[in-house]
Design a protein around this motif. Structure first.
Motif, PDB file in Angstrom:
ATOM      1  N   VAL A  18      -4.433   7.991 -45.729  1.00  0.00           N
ATOM      2  CA  VAL A  18      -4.137   6.619 -45.320  1.00  0.00           C
ATOM      3  C   VAL A  18      -3.310   6.623 -44.033  1.00  0.00           C
ATOM      4  N   ILE A  19      -2.339   7.518 -43.942  1.00  0.00           N
ATOM      5  CA  ILE A  19      -1.522   7.614 -42.723  1.00  0.00           C
ATOM      6  C   ILE A  19      -2.414   7.962 -41.531  1.00  0.00           C
ATOM      7  N   ARG A  20      -3.298   8.925 -41.718  1.00  0.00           N
ATOM      8  CA  ARG A  20      -4.215   9.321 -40.626  1.00  0.00           C
ATOM      9  C   ARG A  20      -5.060   8.121 -40.182  1.00  0.00           C
ATOM     10  N   ARG A  21      -5.568   7.346 -41.163  1.00  0.00           N
ATOM     11  CA  ARG A  21      -6.397   6.181 -40.836  1.00  0.00           C
ATOM     12  C   ARG A  21      -5.577   5.114 -40.120  1.00  0.00           C
ATOM     13  N   MET A  22      -4.361   4.838 -40.616  1.00  0.00           N
ATOM     14  CA  MET A  22      -3.496   3.835 -39.974  1.00  0.00           C
ATOM     15  C   MET A  22      -3.262   4.183 -38.511  1.00  0.00           C
ATOM     16  N   ILE A  23      -2.965   5.443 -38.266  1.00  0.00           N
ATOM     17  CA  ILE A  23      -2.662   5.873 -36.900  1.00  0.00           C
ATOM     18  C   ILE A  23      -3.922   5.851 -36.029  1.00  0.00           C
ATOM     19  N   SER A  24      -5.063   6.218 -36.600  1.00  0.00           N
ATOM     20  CA  SER A  24      -6.298   6.217 -35.813  1.00  0.00           C
ATOM     21  C   SER A  24      -6.734   4.800 -35.442  1.00  0.00           C
ATOM     22  N   GLU A  25      -6.300   3.805 -36.225  1.00  0.00           N
ATOM     23  CA  GLU A  25      -6.691   2.417 -35.981  1.00  0.00           C
ATOM     24  C   GLU A  25      -5.599   1.596 -35.300  1.00  0.00           C
ATOM     25  N   GLU A  26      -4.479   2.228 -34.966  1.00  0.00           N
ATOM     26  CA  GLU A  26      -3.360   1.464 -34.403  1.00  0.00           C
ATOM     27  C   GLU A  26      -3.687   0.905 -33.028  1.00  0.00           C
ATOM     28  N   VAL A  27      -3.197  -0.301 -32.772  1.00  0.00           N
ATOM     29  CA  VAL A  27      -3.345  -0.939 -31.468  1.00  0.00           C
ATOM     30  C   VAL A  27      -2.165  -0.544 -30.593  1.00  0.00           C
ATOM     31  N   LYS A  28      -0.978  -0.566 -31.190  1.00  0.00           N
ATOM     32  CA  LYS A  28       0.212  -0.030 -30.534  1.00  0.00           C
ATOM     33  C   LYS A  28       0.781   1.013 -31.486  1.00  0.00           C
ATOM     34  N   PRO A  29       1.399   2.051 -30.951  1.00  0.00           N
ATOM     35  CA  PRO A  29       1.882   3.131 -31.819  1.00  0.00           C
ATOM     36  C   PRO A  29       2.804   2.631 -32.932  1.00  0.00           C
ATOM     37  N   LEU A  30       2.480   3.012 -34.152  1.00  0.00           N
ATOM     38  CA  LEU A  30       3.284   2.657 -35.316  1.00  0.00           C
ATOM     39  C   LEU A  30       4.363   3.715 -35.525  1.00  0.00           C
ATOM     40  N   ARG A  55       3.187  13.020 -41.600  1.00  0.00           N
ATOM     41  CA  ARG A  55       2.631  12.871 -40.245  1.00  0.00           C
ATOM     42  C   ARG A  55       2.692  14.193 -39.502  1.00  0.00           C
ATOM     43  N   GLU A  56       3.846  14.879 -39.604  1.00  0.00           N
ATOM     44  CA  GLU A  56       3.996  16.170 -38.928  1.00  0.00           C
ATOM     45  C   GLU A  56       3.028  17.204 -39.510  1.00  0.00           C
ATOM     46  N   SER A  57       2.817  17.174 -40.819  1.00  0.00           N
ATOM     47  CA  SER A  57       1.897  18.148 -41.437  1.00  0.00           C
ATOM     48  C   SER A  57       0.457  17.906 -40.985  1.00  0.00           C
ATOM     49  N   LEU A  58       0.168  16.668 -40.564  1.00  0.00           N
ATOM     50  CA  LEU A  58      -1.164  16.338 -40.048  1.00  0.00           C
ATOM     51  C   LEU A  58      -1.285  16.666 -38.557  1.00  0.00           C
ATOM     52  N   GLY A  59      -0.178  17.098 -37.945  1.00  0.00           N
ATOM     53  CA  GLY A  59      -0.196  17.442 -36.526  1.00  0.00           C
ATOM     54  C   GLY A  59      -0.212  16.223 -35.619  1.00  0.00           C
ATOM     55  N   ILE A  60       0.324  15.096 -36.106  1.00  0.00           N
ATOM     56  CA  ILE A  60       0.336  13.854 -35.333  1.00  0.00           C
ATOM     57  C   ILE A  60       1.720  13.669 -34.708  1.00  0.00           C
ATOM     58  N   GLN A  61       1.718  13.360 -33.424  1.00  0.00           N
ATOM     59  CA  GLN A  61       2.963  13.172 -32.674  1.00  0.00           C
ATOM     60  C   GLN A  61       3.690  11.908 -33.140  1.00  0.00           C
ATOM     61  N   PRO A  62       5.007  11.823 -32.907  1.00  0.00           N
ATOM     62  CA  PRO A  62       5.729  10.584 -33.215  1.00  0.00           C
ATOM     63  C   PRO A  62       5.242   9.436 -32.311  1.00  0.00           C
ATOM     64  N   SER A  63       5.540   8.214 -32.722  1.00  0.00           N
ATOM     65  CA  SER A  63       5.046   7.030 -31.984  1.00  0.00           C
ATOM     66  C   SER A  63       5.480   7.043 -30.532  1.00  0.00           C
ATOM     67  N   THR A  64       6.659   7.579 -30.251  1.00  0.00           N
ATOM     68  CA  THR A  64       7.163   7.606 -28.872  1.00  0.00           C
ATOM     69  C   THR A  64       6.340   8.525 -27.978  1.00  0.00           C
ATOM     70  N   GLN A  65       5.556   9.408 -28.575  1.00  0.00           N
ATOM     71  CA  GLN A  65       4.763  10.366 -27.806  1.00  0.00           C
ATOM     72  C   GLN A  65       3.257  10.099 -27.903  1.00  0.00           C
ATOM     73  N   ARG A  66       2.878   9.054 -28.651  1.00  0.00           N
ATOM     74  CA  ARG A  66       1.469   8.708 -28.769  1.00  0.00           C
ATOM     75  C   ARG A  66       1.159   7.539 -27.841  1.00  0.00           C
ATOM     76  N   GLY A  67       0.177   7.699 -27.005  1.00  0.00           N
ATOM     77  CA  GLY A  67      -0.272   6.600 -26.172  1.00  0.00           C
ATOM     78  C   GLY A  67      -1.556   6.042 -26.760  1.00  0.00           C
ATOM     79  N   VAL A  68      -1.616   4.744 -26.858  1.00  0.00           N
ATOM     80  CA  VAL A  68      -2.834   4.119 -27.425  1.00  0.00           C
ATOM     81  C   VAL A  68      -3.563   3.398 -26.342  1.00  0.00           C
TER      82      VAL A  68
END
Length: 68
Positions: A18-30, A55-68
């Protein structure tokens, strides 16, 4: 014991999906707190630090480092 390691692993995997899906569908970084709040709206209590860990175990950067 109803709650066993196998069940916990399945629950964690489901939450991660669910976290992976939320982040993949985000309009602005959550932020992790935003994700925690979205789970809370669905009646699922998660600590922000748990969301961070997953999130870290999925290899996903924090919101401050994700550009959407």
């Amino acid at each position: 014991n109803i709650y066993n390691k196998k069940g916990a692993n399945k629950a964690a995997a489901a939450i991660k999906a669910v976290i992976r899906r939320m982040i993949s569908e985000e309009v602005k970084p959550l932020s992790d707190k935003d994700i925690t709040n979205l789970f809370a709206k669905q009646g699922i209590k998660l600590a922000r630090r748990t969301v961070t860990k997953y999130r870290e175990s999925l290899g996903i950067q924090p919101s401050t480092q994700r550009g959407v």
